[in-house]
Motif scaffolding. Structure first.
Motif, PDB file in Angstrom:
ATOM      1  N   ILE A 246      -0.631  17.312  -0.287  1.00 25.48           N
ATOM      2  CA  ILE A 246      -1.081  16.333  -1.271  1.00 25.48           C
ATOM      3  C   ILE A 246      -2.404  15.771  -0.750  1.00 25.48           C
ATOM      4  O   ILE A 246      -2.465  15.204   0.340  1.00 25.48           O
ATOM      5  CB  ILE A 246      -0.065  15.200  -1.471  1.00 25.48           C
TER       6      ILE A 246
ATOM      7  N   THR B 200      -5.188  13.156  -0.866  1.00 21.27           N
ATOM      8  CA  THR B 200      -5.387  11.802  -1.385  1.00 21.27           C
ATOM      9  C   THR B 200      -6.841  11.343  -1.332  1.00 21.27           C
ATOM     10  O   THR B 200      -7.153  10.234  -1.758  1.00 21.27           O
ATOM     11  CB  THR B 200      -4.494  10.786  -0.643  1.00 21.27           C
TER      12      THR B 200
ATOM     13  N   VAL C  82      -0.919  11.564  -8.943  1.00 23.05           N
ATOM     14  CA  VAL C  82      -1.102  12.948  -8.520  1.00 23.05           C
ATOM     15  C   VAL C  82      -1.213  13.862  -9.736  1.00 23.05           C
ATOM     16  O   VAL C  82      -0.376  13.803 -10.647  1.00 23.05           O
ATOM     17  CB  VAL C  82       0.064  13.413  -7.628  1.00 23.05           C
TER      18      VAL C  82
ATOM     19  N   HIS D 245      -2.252  19.082  -7.024  1.00 22.86           N
ATOM     20  CA  HIS D 245      -1.839  18.214  -5.914  1.00 22.86           C
ATOM     21  C   HIS D 245      -2.958  17.319  -5.387  1.00 22.86           C
ATOM     22  O   HIS D 245      -2.913  16.872  -4.236  1.00 22.86           O
ATOM     23  CB  HIS D 245      -1.234  19.031  -4.774  1.00 22.86           C
TER      24      HIS D 245
ATOM     25  N   LEU E 272      -5.503  13.757  -6.343  1.00 26.67           N
ATOM     26  CA  LEU E 272      -5.313  12.480  -7.024  1.00 26.67           C
ATOM     27  C   LEU E 272      -6.386  12.218  -8.078  1.00 26.67           C
ATOM     28  O   LEU E 272      -7.548  12.590  -7.888  1.00 26.67           O
ATOM     29  CB  LEU E 272      -5.348  11.329  -6.012  1.00 26.67           C
TER      30      LEU E 272
END
Length: 425
Positions: free
Chosen positions: A146, A148, A353, A358, A360
Motif C-alpha cells: 500500500i 501512502t 486507497v 493500492h 492513495l
C-alpha cells in the motif's frame, strides 16, 4: 525483555508483560499472548538514518495512539523494530526476518525506492503486506504494497505545470543519480512534450555529492525559465548555496525532495523564494494538524520538524488499523479487502486507497519558501487527486497523443537496473 529505540533526545522503551511508557506517559498493559505484532523497517543507522528515524517515530506515535484507545480487536500492538542500516540487502534480510521469524502481521517502512524495490519480491513471495510512506516515481503496482506517498501525477506533474504557467516553458532538470530522479524526470519529459514545454538541460550528480559548481554553471549558461530539482539529501545544501552565490538573478527552483527539515540545513537565505510540492505541510491549518504536530513535538522534542513522509507513515498505520477493525481480522487478504471501504481523516485531509492500484487519493499542494524558512502554501488541488502510477493512464495521454505503454515503462526501469549492475542505484 525490552528494547530501546532512539528518537533523537528521547528513548522509547517497551517492556513485554508489564506496561508501555512513551516519555513517561502510561499507555497500556501488555498481554504477550494476545499482542498483535507489527514490523517497523527503517534505517536507524547509516546515511539514511537522519531521514528515516523521524518517519519511524511517526509510525510509533500512531501505534501508541491506537494502544491508548484499546488496541485492535481487544489486543495491543507490539512494534517489532528492524534496522535496514541504509543498505538495500540488509533491508531484504530484515524484511524476511520480520515475516518469517518474528511473524508480524504487517510491516510499515522503507525510505528509498531502491530499498522498496529490493523488498518487494519478498513481500510478494510470502503474500505479506507492506505500507510504504514515501512519494516516489510510480511505474509500479503490487498486490502486497500500500503506497501512502504521492506518485508523479500527485506531485511532480502538477508542480511542473504550475511552474510553466508561472515562469515559462524552458525547464532544466537536476537530480541525484538513482531511480527516483531518473524515472520521475522521464515521466515529466513524456508529459511536458505533450503540452509545449522544452527540456533545455538534464544533469545528475551522485548521491551525497558535495561539489555542484559545474552543475550550477550549466544552469546559469542555459538560463532556463525554472529548474526542476530532484536532488536528494545533503547535496541540496551545496546546490542551493552555489546557486545563491553564483547566479546573477534568481532562477526559480521547484524541489520535489526538499522538506522543512532540509530547509533548515540549507539555510533560509539560500533557499528563500524557491518552491516545493508535497501533499502535506506542517503549516496546514485546522485542529487535526495542530494536534498532530503538537503530539509529535510532545513525544519527540520541541525541535522535531514534521514532514510529509512522517504524516504519510502515520496515515498508513491508521488506515491499516481501520481496515483491521472493519474486517475483524489481521489477515492480509481480509485487511486488503476491507481497505476498499476505508477512508481516514488525516492531517492533510481525507485519504483513501484506490484498490485498482493500492495507491492513495491525495491532495496536491505547492508552497514557496519564505525568508523565515517556512513553507507558505500557494496552491492546493480542489479535491484529492486520483493516483495514476503509470502515466499512460493519465488524462493528458488520452487527450494529447500516445505515450509509453506499461510494458515500455517497465523496460525502461529494467534498463536502469541493468546499467547500475543489477541494483536500483
Amino acid at each position: 525483555m525490552s528494547f530501546p529505540f532512539s528518537t533523537g533526545s528521547k528513548i522509547v522503551v517497551i517492556l513485554a508483560g508489564i506496561s508501555v511508557l512513551l516519555n513517561g506517559v502510561y499507555l497500556y498493559q501488555l498481554q504477550p499472548q494476545k499482542m498483535i505484532k507489527v514490523g517497523i523497517l527503517h534505517s536507524r543507522t547509516g546515511t539514511l538514518a537522519l531521514n528515516e528515524l523521524p518517519v519511524a517515530n511517526a509510525t510509533l506515535m500512531a501505534i501508541a495512539e491506537i494502544n491508548k484507545n484499546g488496541g485492535l480487536l481487544g489486543r495491543p500492538l507490539e512494534p517489532i523494530l528492524a534496522d535496514g542500516k541504509s543498505d538495500t540487502q540488509i533491508f531484504a534480510r530484515e524484511a524476511e526476518k520480520l515475516i518469517v521469524e518474528d511473524k508480524v502481521d504487517v510491516v510499515f517502512g522503507c525510505w528509498s525506492s531502491a530499498s522498496r524495490k529490493t523488498v518487494k519480491p519478498i513481500f510478494e513471495k510470502h503474500n505479506h503486506l507492506l505500507f510504504y510512506p514515501l512519494q516516489y516515481e510510480g511505474l509500479e503496482e503490487s498486490p502486497n504494497i500500500i503506497y501512502t506517498g504521492a506518485v508523479p501525477n500527485q506531485q511532480a506533474l502538477p508542480a511542473t505545470v504550475w511552474c510553466m504557467q508561472q515562469f515559462g516553458n524552458k525547464i532544466f532538470m537536476v537530480g541525484s543519480d538513482y531511480i527516483f530522479p531518473r524515472a520521475v524526470n522521464a515521466v515529466v519529459k513524456e508529459c511536458v512534450a505533450k503540452i509545449g514545454g522544452e527540456i533545455v538541460g538534464e544533469e545528475y550528480v551522485p548521491l551525497g555529492a558535495e561539489q555542484t559548481s559545474e552543475l550550477v554553471q550549466k544552469i546559469i549558461e542555459t538560463q532556463p525559465d525554472f529548474v526542476l530539482n530532484t536532488i536528494n539529501g545533503s547535496t541540496n545544501i551545496s546546490f542551493f548555496q552555489a546557486m545563491k552565490r553564483r547566479a546573477k538573478h534568481v532562477i526559480p527552483i521547484m524541489s520535489l525532495s526538499v522538506d522543512d527539515s532540509l530547509i533548515h540545513a540549507i539555510g533560509a537565505g539560500a533557499i528563500t523564494n524557491s518552491f516545493t510540492s508535497w501533499n502535506y505541510y506542517r503549516s496546514i491549518t485546522g485542529p487535526l494538524n495542530t494536534r498532530f504536530v503538537q503530539d509529535l513535538k510532545n513525544a519527540y522534542g520541541k525541535s522535531q520538524v514534521v514532514t510529509d513522509p512522517m504524516e504519510a507513515a502515520y496515515n498508513g498505520v491508521h488506515l491499516w488499523a481501520e481496515a483491521v477493525k472493519r474486517a475483524g481480522s489481521t489477515k492480509n487478504k481480509d485487511v486488503i479487502s476491507s481497505l476498499k471501504d476505508t477512508a481516514f481523516k488525516a492531517p492533510e485531509g481525507f485519504v483513501s486507497v484506490d484498490m485498482a492500484n493500492h495507491h492513495l487519493f491525495k491532495t496536491v499542494r505547492i508552497a514557496t519558501i519564505t525568508q523565515a524558512g517556512t513553507s507558505n502554501i500557494q496552491w492546493v488541488s480542489r479535491i484529492p487527486v486520483e493516483p495514476r502510477p503509470y502515466p499512460n493512464n493519465l488524462f493528458i495521454a488520452s487527450q494529447m497523443g500516445r505515450m509509453r505503454t506499461r510494458d515500455q515503462w517497465n523496460s525502461f526501469l529494467h534498463s536502469l537496473y541493468a546499467a547500475w549492475g543489477n541494483q536500483w542505484q
